[in-house]
Scaffold this motif. Structure first.
Motif, short mmCIF file in Angstrom:
data_model
loop_
_atom_site.label_atom_id
_atom_site.label_comp_id
_atom_site.label_asym_id
_atom_site.label_seq_id
_atom_site.Cartn_x
_atom_site.Cartn_y
_atom_site.Cartn_z
N LYS A 102 0.74 -1.21 -0.09
CA LYS A 102 0.07 0.01 0.04
C LYS A 102 0.73 1.14 -0.05
CE LYS A 102 -3.77 -2.37 0.49
NZ LYS A 102 -4.71 -2.60 -0.61
N THR A 103 0.27 2.44 -0.38
CA THR A 103 1.02 3.92 -0.36
C THR A 103 1.36 4.06 1.30
OG1 THR A 103 0.08 4.38 -2.34
CG2 THR A 103 0.72 6.14 -0.92
N PHE A 104 2.38 4.53 1.36
CA PHE A 104 2.72 5.05 2.81
C PHE A 104 3.07 6.64 2.43
CE2 PHE A 104 6.17 6.52 5.75
CZ PHE A 104 5.54 6.15 7.09
N ILE A 105 2.29 7.27 3.60
CA ILE A 105 2.45 8.83 3.79
C ILE A 105 2.85 9.13 4.95
CG2 ILE A 105 1.07 10.96 3.30
CD1 ILE A 105 1.54 9.66 0.53
N ILE A 110 2.67 18.84 13.06
CA ILE A 110 2.27 20.33 13.37
C ILE A 110 1.16 20.41 12.12
CG2 ILE A 110 2.71 22.70 13.05
CD1 ILE A 110 5.50 22.10 14.19
N GLU A 111 1.46 19.90 11.10
CA GLU A 111 0.50 20.16 9.87
C GLU A 111 -0.78 19.41 10.12
OE1 GLU A 111 1.99 18.66 6.00
OE2 GLU A 111 3.98 19.74 6.46
N GLY A 112 -0.73 18.30 10.96
CA GLY A 112 -2.11 17.52 11.22
C GLY A 112 -2.75 18.51 12.11
N HIS A 113 -2.02 18.95 13.25
CA HIS A 113 -3.02 19.88 13.77
C HIS A 113 -3.64 21.23 13.29
CE1 HIS A 113 -2.61 18.61 18.15
NE2 HIS A 113 -1.35 18.58 18.02
N ILE A 114 -2.66 21.88 12.26
CA ILE A 114 -3.11 23.03 11.50
C ILE A 114 -4.42 22.66 10.84
CG2 ILE A 114 -2.54 24.29 9.49
CD1 ILE A 114 0.32 24.25 10.42
N PHE A 115 -4.61 21.47 10.10
CA PHE A 115 -5.87 21.09 9.27
C PHE A 115 -7.07 20.27 10.07
CE2 PHE A 115 -2.33 22.07 6.49
CZ PHE A 115 -2.93 22.73 5.42
N SER A 116 -6.60 20.23 11.61
CA SER A 116 -7.70 19.55 12.25
C SER A 116 -9.11 20.05 12.35
CB SER A 116 -7.04 19.38 13.64
OG SER A 116 -6.88 20.65 14.38
N SER A 145 -3.76 27.74 1.42
CA SER A 145 -4.34 26.55 0.97
C SER A 145 -3.96 25.33 1.54
CB SER A 145 -3.71 26.51 -0.62
OG SER A 145 -2.40 26.44 -0.53
N ASP A 146 -3.89 24.13 1.33
CA ASP A 146 -3.63 23.10 1.80
C ASP A 146 -2.20 22.78 1.77
OD1 ASP A 146 -6.00 21.76 2.59
OD2 ASP A 146 -6.31 21.29 0.41
N PHE A 147 -1.53 23.61 0.76
CA PHE A 147 -0.03 23.30 0.59
C PHE A 147 0.97 24.53 0.76
CE2 PHE A 147 -2.25 19.98 -1.85
CZ PHE A 147 -2.10 18.91 -0.91
N GLU A 148 0.24 25.72 1.15
CA GLU A 148 0.81 26.88 1.07
C GLU A 148 0.57 27.65 2.59
OE1 GLU A 148 1.83 30.84 -1.27
OE2 GLU A 148 0.40 29.51 -1.85
N ILE A 149 1.42 27.82 3.52
CA ILE A 149 1.45 27.98 4.87
C ILE A 149 2.68 29.26 5.15
CG2 ILE A 149 1.31 27.45 7.17
CD1 ILE A 149 0.80 24.51 6.14
N TYR A 309 -6.18 12.62 7.97
CA TYR A 309 -6.98 13.71 7.03
C TYR A 309 -5.84 14.22 6.12
CZ TYR A 309 -8.87 17.84 5.31
OH TYR A 309 -9.26 18.86 4.37
N ARG A 310 -4.65 14.38 6.95
CA ARG A 310 -3.55 15.40 6.39
C ARG A 310 -3.07 14.36 5.23
NH1 ARG A 310 -2.00 19.56 3.90
NH2 ARG A 310 0.38 20.26 3.89
N GLY A 311 -2.71 12.96 5.72
CA GLY A 311 -2.26 12.07 4.68
C GLY A 311 -3.23 12.01 3.54
N MET A 312 -4.59 12.02 3.71
CA MET A 312 -5.23 11.88 2.55
C MET A 312 -5.08 13.00 1.65
SD MET A 312 -9.58 12.23 2.65
CE MET A 312 -9.40 13.93 3.25
#
Length: 344
Positions: A102-105, A110-116, A145-149, A309-312
Motif C-alpha cells: 500500500k501507499t505510505f504517507i 504540526i500540519e496535522g494540527h493545522i488542518f484538524s 491553501s492545503d500546501f501553502e502556509i 486527514y492530512r495523509g489523505m
C-alpha cells in the motif's frame, strides 16, 4: 479511498480510519501513568506505544468493518515529537504499508494540527489564520491553501502549553498543567495579579519564559518559594497566570486579523481545549466578523484523525514518499511553510 492514520508522537497512541473523506474511527489510548513522574518519560512512552498499537489497530478495524487489506493509504506521524515514540508509529506504519503493498504517507505532526479544523462539520475557509497552541509549539500561521502556509510568528522560548505545565508544578497542582490551571481558575472571581506579557522583536512572535519567571518571583516574594502558597490563594494565582498567557495569544492573533483580513480563524492544538482561550478568541473573531473554527476536544490533543486527514490530502495532492523517509525537517526546510517577510 480508505486511509489508516497512526499517531505516536508523545504520550497518546491513536489510530483512525477515514473513508472517502469521512471519519469512521478515531481511537486514542492515553498514557495516564506519566502523572506519577510529573511529565512524560520517553522510554516508558515508547514501550507503552509498542504494547497498544496493534490491539488499537484491530479495534479500529473491527469498529469500521474493514480489514487491513482494505486500506489504500497508511499515514503515520513522522515528527516532530519524542524520537523513541515517533519511531514506533512511523516504523509500524511503514511495515504495514510495505507488507500490504500500500501507499505510505509520512505526516508532519504540526500540519496535522493545522488542518484538524477540517474534521469538523463547519470548516475553515481559505485563507485562514491559525493559532497552534500545544505543549511543544506555539505558532501563528496564515494558511492560504492545503500546501501553502505562511509562518507569521512562533515562540522564542517556551511554548504556551509548557508554561502551563511548569506554572502548575510551581503551584503544586501537578501534571498535566493545562486542565488543572483551568479548573482552579474557574472557581476564582476576584481581583487578579497583573502578570506581564512579553514583547518580541517580531510583532507576531511569542515569549512565555518571562511570564513563567514572573510567577516564580511572585511566589518567592509573597510566600517564600515554590509550593508554599496557601491553598486558598491557588485559584487566584492560577487565574492570574491563565489571563496573562491567554492575553499574549489573543493580542497577537487580533493584530494579525487586522493586518491580513483572513476569511476564518482557527484555534488548534492541545491548549485549544482551554475554555478561557476558546471564549476569548471566539469574542475576537466575532468583533472582526470572522468564522471561528476550533476542533472538538478529541481533536485538540494528539490524535490519528488529523494524521489520516492530512495523509489523505497529501495523497490527493500527488505527493509520494518512499520507505526511506524517516523524519520531517524543521519548518524552515519544510516545502509547505514560508517565512513572513515583513516582520518588525
Amino acid at each position: 479511498m480508505n486511509v489508516l492514520g497512526i499517531e505516536t508522537s508523545c504520550d497518546e497512541t491513536s489510530v483512525a480510519v477515514i473513508t472517502d473523506g469521512k471519519l469512521k474511527a478515531n481511537l486514542i489510548s492515553s498514557q495516564d501513568f506519566h502523572t506519577d513522574y510529573g511529565g512524560v518519560v520517553p522510554e516508558l512512552s515508547s514501550r507503552a506505544h509498542l504494547q497498544i498499537i496493534m490491539p488499537l489497530i484491530k479495534k479500529a478495524l473491527d469498529k469500521t468493518g474493514f480489514k487491513l487489506e482494505d486500506m489504500d493509504v497508511i499515514a503515520a506521524t513522522a515528527g516532530p515529537g519524542l524520537i523513541g515514540a515517533l519511531l514506533v508509529g512511523l516504523n509500524f506504519g511503514k511495515g504495514l504499508a510495505y507488507s500490504l503493498g500500500k501507499t505510505f504517507i509520512p505526516v508532519n505532526h504540526i500540519e496535522g494540527h493545522i488542518f484538524s479544523g477540517f474534521l469538523m462539520e463547519e470548516k475553515p475557509d481559505f485563507p485562514y489564520l491559525c493559532l497552534v497552541v500545544s505543549g511543544g509549539h506555539t505558532l501563528l500561521l496564515l494558511v492560504q491553501s492545503d500546501f501553502e502556509i505562511i509562518k507569521l510568528g512562533t515562540t522564542v522560548d517556551d511554548a504556551a502549553g509548557e508554561a502551563f505545565d511548569k506554572v502548575s508544578k510551581m503551584l503544586g497542582l501537578g501534571y498535566p498543567g493545562g486542565p488543572l490551571i483551568q479548573k482552579n481558575a474557574e472557581i476564582y472571581n476576584g481581583e487578579l495579579i497583573d502578570f506581564p506579557v512579553s514583547r518580541c522583536k517580531n510583532k507576531y512572535d511569542f515569549s512565555f519564559s518571562g511570564l513563567k519567571t514572573a510567577v516564580l518571583r511572585f511566589l518567592e516574594k509573597e510566600y517564600g518559594g515554590v509550593g508554599k502558597a496557601p491553598e486558598k490563594d491557588i485559584p487566584m494565582l492560577a487565574a492570574s497566570f491563565q489571563k496573562a498567557a491567554v492575553r499574549a495569544l489573543v493580542e497577537k492573533t487580533e493584530l494579525a486579523l487586522g493586518e491580513f483580513n483572513p476569511k476564518s480563524l482557527s484555534l488548534v492544538g492541545g491548549v485549544a481545549a482551554n475554555k478561557f482561550l476558546r471564549n476569548k478568541l471566539a469574542e475576537t473573531a466575532k468583533r472582526h466578523n470572522k468564522k471561528f473554527v476550533v476542533p472538538a476536544l478529541e481533536f485538540c490533543g494528539d490524535n490519528a484523525a488529523m494524521i489520516a486527514y492530512r495523509g489523505m490530502k497529501l495523497y490527493e495532492g500527488g505527493y509520494s514518499f518512499n520507505f526511506d523517509f524517516n523524519a520531517y525537517p524543521g519548518l524552515k526546510e519544510n516545502p509547505f511553510f514560508k517565512e513572513y517577510s515583513s516582520a518588525e
